[in-house]
Design an enzyme around this catalytic site. Structure first.
Site, PDB file in Angstrom:
ATOM      1  N   ASP A 196       1.335  -1.181  -0.019  1.00 53.23           N
ATOM      2  CA  ASP A 196       0.113  -0.250   0.128  1.00 53.23           C
ATOM      3  C   ASP A 196       1.004   1.338  -0.084  1.00 53.23           C
ATOM      4  OD1 ASP A 196      -2.485   1.345  -0.223  1.00 53.23           O
ATOM      5  OD2 ASP A 196      -2.464   1.863   2.680  1.00 53.23           O
ATOM      6  N   ASP A 219      -0.051   5.162   0.813  1.00 52.16           N
ATOM      7  CA  ASP A 219      -0.278   5.798   2.252  1.00 52.16           C
ATOM      8  C   ASP A 219      -0.590   5.421   3.368  1.00 52.16           C
ATOM      9  OD1 ASP A 219      -1.123   8.284   0.331  1.00 52.16           O
ATOM     10  OD2 ASP A 219      -2.557   6.984  -0.651  1.00 52.16           O
TER      11      ASP A 219
END
Length: 298
Positions: free
Chosen positions: A24, A26
Site C-alpha cells: 500500500d 498512503d
C-alpha cells in the site's frame, strides 16, 4: 496471533520467505507528501535481492502516470507498470470485465486521475471535473436531461463532491435499473500529512443510503484489484506478501488472495486495534512499527 518483528534475524527470514512484495502507499510509504523514514533504503534492499515490488493503492484521485510523478518527486524508484490503483482497476473492470460498449458512457463522481484511467481504457464518461457539475448552485430536476447512453456510475474520492453530482448519479441509477453502480474503493478515511480525512467510502455513502444498495467495489479488499495485478504480474501466492497499514482493506485484501500479510503502524491502524479485548478479528501474519525497520538487515 501476529508475529512481532524486532530482531535482524526475523527481518532476514521474512525477506528470504517472499519473492513478491505488494505495498500500500498512503500510510506505508508516505503520509501526504512526507516520505516515511527509511522507505527508499528498504525498497532498494528488496530490489537488490531481486524481489518483485508492486504498489497497490486505493487512492483513486491520481492515475498511475500521476502516481509515478509523486514517486519521482519523493525520490522513490518505480515504474508505471508496478503501480496499481483503484481508479485503474475500475477502468479495467469496465473495459475488460463488463465490456461496456463503445456507444455507452459512465457518469463520474471523482477527479482527474479517475478520468485519465477511463480515457486510457477507451471508456467514455461525463461528470467528474466538468465545470457544469462542480457547482454549489441548487440542483433542479426540471433542468436535468437524462443522458440515455450512461450505463454506469463510477464513484471515487471527490474533494469537490456536491449535491448536483449526487443527484445526477442518483437519477441515473434509479431511472435505469441496468445502470451499474461502481465504487473505486470503500475506505472510510485516508491519511493526510496532518491527520485523517474522509475517504472514498464516505463519498459513495450518501448514494448507498439513498439507493438502499451497495456498489461493486474495484479496490482493496476486493478480488477485482488482485485480478488486475495477476493479469500483469506473475507471482506465486505462497511466496507473496501484502504490506499495509489498514486491517479492513490491506490486510483483508492479502488474506482474501491467499497472501501473507504484514501490518505497519505508520498509518491508520493503532496498537489497540490488534491487541487487547477490543482487537479486530482481522489478524495480520506479521507486525512491525514501520517499513523502515527492515533497515536492520543492512
Amino acid at each position: 496471533m501476529s508475529a512481532r518483528l524486532s530482531a535482524k534475524e526475523e527481518y532476514e527470514k521474512l525477506l528470504d520467505s517472499y519473492d513478491t512484495w505488494l505495498f500500500d502507499c498512503d500510510g506505508v510509504l508516505w503520509r501526504g507528501d512526507h516520505l516515511i523514514d527509511g522507505v527508499i533504503e528498504v525498497l532498494d534492499i528488496l530490489r537488490r535481492r531481486n524481489k518483485k515490488v508492486v504498489f497497490v493503492t486505493n487512492n483513486a484521485t491520481k492515475s498511475r502516470k500521476s502516481y509515478k510523478t509523486k514517486f519521482d518527486q519523493l525520490g522513490v524508484e518505480t515504474h508505471v507498470d508496478e503501480i496499481y490503483g483503484s481508479a485503474y482497476a475500475a477502468a479495467v473492470y469496465l473495459s475488460t470485465v463488463v465490456k461496456i460498449p463503445k456507444t455507452k458512457k459512465v457518469y463520474v463522481i471523482g477527479q482527474g486521475g479517475l478520468e485519465e484511467e477511463l480515457r486510457d481504457e477507451g471508456v467514455a464518461f461525463i461528470g467528474g471535473t466538468d465545470p457544469a457539475d462542480n457547482t454549489l448552485a441548487p440542483f433542479s430536476l426540471s433542468d436535468f436531461v437524462l443522458d440515455p447512453d450512461v450505463a454506469a456510475v463510477v464513484c471515487g474520492l471527490d474533494t469537490q463532491i456536491n449535491y448536483t453530482k449526487l443527484s445526477k448519479a442518483f437519477q441515473y441509477l434509479t431511472r435505469n435499473p441496468e445502470c451499474l453502480f461502481i465504487a473505486t474503493n470503500e475506505d472510510s478515511t485516508y491519511p493526510s500529512a496532518h491527520g485523517l480525512l474522509p475517504g472514498a467510502g464516505a463519498i459513495s455513502a450518501p448514494l448507498r443510503f439513498s439507493l438502499g444498495r451497495s456498489p461493486v467495489c474495484t479496490g482493496k479488499p476486493s478480488s477485482t484489484m488482485l485480478d488486475c495485478v495477476k493479469a500483469k504480474v506473475h507471482f506465486i501466492p505462497e511466496r507473496t506478501i501484502m504490506v499495509g497499514d489498514r486491517l479492513n482493506t490491506d490486510i483483508l485484501f492479502g488474506q482474501n488472495g491467499g497472501l501473507a500479510t504484514l501490518l505497519v503502524l505508520t498509518g491508520i491502524t493503532r496498537e489497540n486495534e490488534i491487541t487487547g479485548p477490543n482487537a479486530s478479528p482481522i489478524v495480520p501474519d506479521f507486525v512491525t512499527q514501520s517499513l523502515g525497520d527492515f533497515r536492520a538487515v543492512q
